[in-house]
Design a protein around this motif. Structure first.
Motif, PDB file in Angstrom:
ATOM      1  N   UNK A  41       0.821  -1.252   0.136  1.00  0.00           N
ATOM      2  CA  UNK A  41       0.000   0.037  -0.092  1.00  0.00           C
ATOM      3  C   UNK A  41       0.796   1.291   0.065  1.00  0.00           C
ATOM      4  N   UNK A  42       0.516   2.233  -0.705  1.00  0.00           N
ATOM      5  CA  UNK A  42       1.411   3.368  -0.725  1.00  0.00           C
ATOM      6  C   UNK A  42       0.467   4.599  -0.441  1.00  0.00           C
ATOM      7  N   UNK A  43       1.028   5.415   0.467  1.00  0.00           N
ATOM      8  CA  UNK A  43       0.343   6.555   1.151  1.00  0.00           C
ATOM      9  C   UNK A  43       1.205   7.684   0.860  1.00  0.00           C
ATOM     10  N   UNK A  44       0.447   8.823   0.403  1.00  0.00           N
ATOM     11  CA  UNK A  44       0.809  10.037   0.267  1.00  0.00           C
ATOM     12  C   UNK A  44       0.810  10.906   1.582  1.00  0.00           C
ATOM     13  N   UNK A 332       3.536   0.777  11.166  1.00  0.00           N
ATOM     14  CA  UNK A 332       2.462  -0.084  10.972  1.00  0.00           C
ATOM     15  C   UNK A 332       1.929  -0.668  12.081  1.00  0.00           C
ATOM     16  N   UNK A 333       0.560  -1.002  12.130  1.00  0.00           N
ATOM     17  CA  UNK A 333      -0.259  -1.719  13.141  1.00  0.00           C
ATOM     18  C   UNK A 333      -0.446  -2.571  12.784  1.00  0.00           C
ATOM     19  N   UNK A 339      -2.120   1.950   9.885  1.00  0.00           N
ATOM     20  CA  UNK A 339      -0.966   2.647  10.037  1.00  0.00           C
ATOM     21  C   UNK A 339      -1.019   3.663  10.950  1.00  0.00           C
ATOM     22  N   UNK A 340      -0.065   4.000  11.579  1.00  0.00           N
ATOM     23  CA  UNK A 340      -0.106   5.006  12.681  1.00  0.00           C
ATOM     24  C   UNK A 340       1.190   6.263  12.223  1.00  0.00           C
ATOM     25  N   UNK A 352      -4.485   5.442  10.169  1.00  0.00           N
ATOM     26  CA  UNK A 352      -5.101   5.004   8.531  1.00  0.00           C
ATOM     27  C   UNK A 352      -5.293   3.926   8.406  1.00  0.00           C
ATOM     28  N   UNK A 353      -5.991   3.442   7.548  1.00  0.00           N
ATOM     29  CA  UNK A 353      -6.432   1.922   7.354  1.00  0.00           C
ATOM     30  C   UNK A 353      -5.319   1.367   6.312  1.00  0.00           C
ATOM     31  N   UNK A 354      -4.919   0.127   6.676  1.00  0.00           N
ATOM     32  CA  UNK A 354      -3.769  -0.346   5.628  1.00  0.00           C
ATOM     33  C   UNK A 354      -4.464  -1.847   5.186  1.00  0.00           C
TER      34      UNK A 354
END
Length: 379
Positions: A41-44, A332-333, A339-340, A352-354
């Motif tokens: 997963x890629x987060x901005x 990561x959670x 994701x924290x 955030x959701x991962x």
């Protein structure tokens, strides 16, 4: 090997101002490997949203920056099958840059300080495979037979030796990188008490977990990081609920710092003064959701705890790193598919959701001259 510019602080070259020209033009992204999703997963981090997700190999464990900072390698260890591989990501596009390279059992990966070898940590094989850092062709191997669950590492200030943790033996292995041999093993001492890992109650206000007698006969060491002056190594221990302190030269345990439930990941602050400890919230390898996860802040100089930041409502902080500007700790959670993003001043968290079972995420770009691997052990 590039020398250390400041012997009193080997993290001086990873300060926020020390961005390499090699990362100019790289996208600012958080890359999260989803162990059970076979994906990244890629987060901005500016927009604070997921902007991409793509499939990789089986059971991706960590996203590892290459020594030259030009490739991010996804370590797909395939959980003890023969399908292990490394998927390259181009940090300028944020997408895979070619087909996965087949290698044996890549749970994690590091790079020799001189940049001449990628070190694939073949956990199930009790082995370190030294490979060409570009082609991943095998150069040679070092067997570490008494290191069950070999997984995380850090390197001496002069690059002559490394220490690897042995998760299932409760010990640490010291590896001579010059003579290419095991120098010895150190069994870690367990504390008399540890913390209970009962799930956090709804609407919890962050009360600390209760203590219990430590019945574990051996530790479960995870991440390991060197002190700024290069003299000591800090080892997170999931069964001891704290961090062992090891003298690098004498290879003896000289201290222990109690942190939180299931100490797991270790990350220095950008100024090299603090160590952030991710406490995963469960003594089990596969723990429940909403455990008493937290982040502990340790002062490197005094080896004292400065702060404890519980995850609101419970969670499972695992692996990650600090943002380039030092303002955020991304983790990561693991058991909560989350994701924290944690404020490194206040401890405030955004969740955030991962994907399913996120593990060794990396923050990119990061400052530094070169990468020693893992999720961005920079020098």
């Amino acid at each position: 090997m590039p020398g250390v510019s400041n012997p009193k602080n080997l993290y001086a070259d990873t300060a926020s101002s020390q961005m390499s020209a090699a990362v100019k033009g790289d996208l600012e992204r958080i890359y999260v490997p989803n162990l059970r999703g076979n994906s990244v997963t890629v987060i901005d981090p500016v927009a604070m949203k997921v902007v991409d997700q793509f499939k990789v190999g089986r059971s991706p464990q960590h996203v590892v920056p290459s020594w030259d900072l030009r490739t991010l390698w996804v370590a797909n260890n395939a959980e003890r099958t023969n399908e292990g591989s490394l998927t390259p990501i181009d940090p300028r596009t944020g997408k895979p840059s070619g087909p996965s390279v087949k290698v044996d059992d890549p749970y994690n990966m590091y790079f020799s300080p001189d940049g001449k070898s990628a070190i694939v940590v073949a956990e199930a094989r009790h082995r370190l495979d030294f490979r060409d850092p570009k082609t991943m062709a095998l150069q040679y191997s070092i067997d570490v037979p008494q290191c069950g669950g070999i997984n995380h590492a850090d390197f001496s200030i002069d690059g002559r030796f490394a220490m690897f943790t042995c998760e299932f033996n409760g010990s640490v292995a010291k590896i001579d990188l010059v003579e290419r041999k095991v120098l010895g093993y150190l069994k870690l001492a367990m504390p008399r008490t540890r913390l209970k890992d009962t799930p956090v109650k709804p609407n919890s206000k962050g009360e600390p977990p209760a203590s219990e007698i430590c019945t574990a006969t051996k530790g479960m060491p995870q991440d390991i990081r060197i002190s700024p002056d290069g003299k000591r190594f800090f080892v997170a221990d999931m069964d001891a609920d704290g961090v062992h302190v090891i003298d690098g030269d004498s290879f003896t345990e000289v201290g222990f710092i109690a942190t939180g439930v299931a100490s797991h990941g270790l990350y220095p602050s950008r100024d090299g003064k603090k160590l952030y400890v991710a406490n995963r919230g469960s003594h089990r390898i596969h723990g429940p959701r909403k455990g008493p996860g937290s982040v502990t802040v340790i002062d490197f100089a005094t080896e004292k705890v400065l702060a404890e930041w519980p995850v609101p409502g419970g969670g499972s902080p695992d692996m990650g790193n600090v943002s380039a500007d030092g303002k955020w700790l991304w983790l990561s959670g693991r058991f909560d598919d989350a994701v924290y993003r944690i404020d490194t001043t206040t401890g405030d968290m955004v969740i955030l959701k991962a994907g399913p079972e996120p593990h060794g995420l990396t923050v990119w770009p990061q400052p530094g001259r070169y990468s020693l691997g893992h999720t961005g052990n920079m020098r």
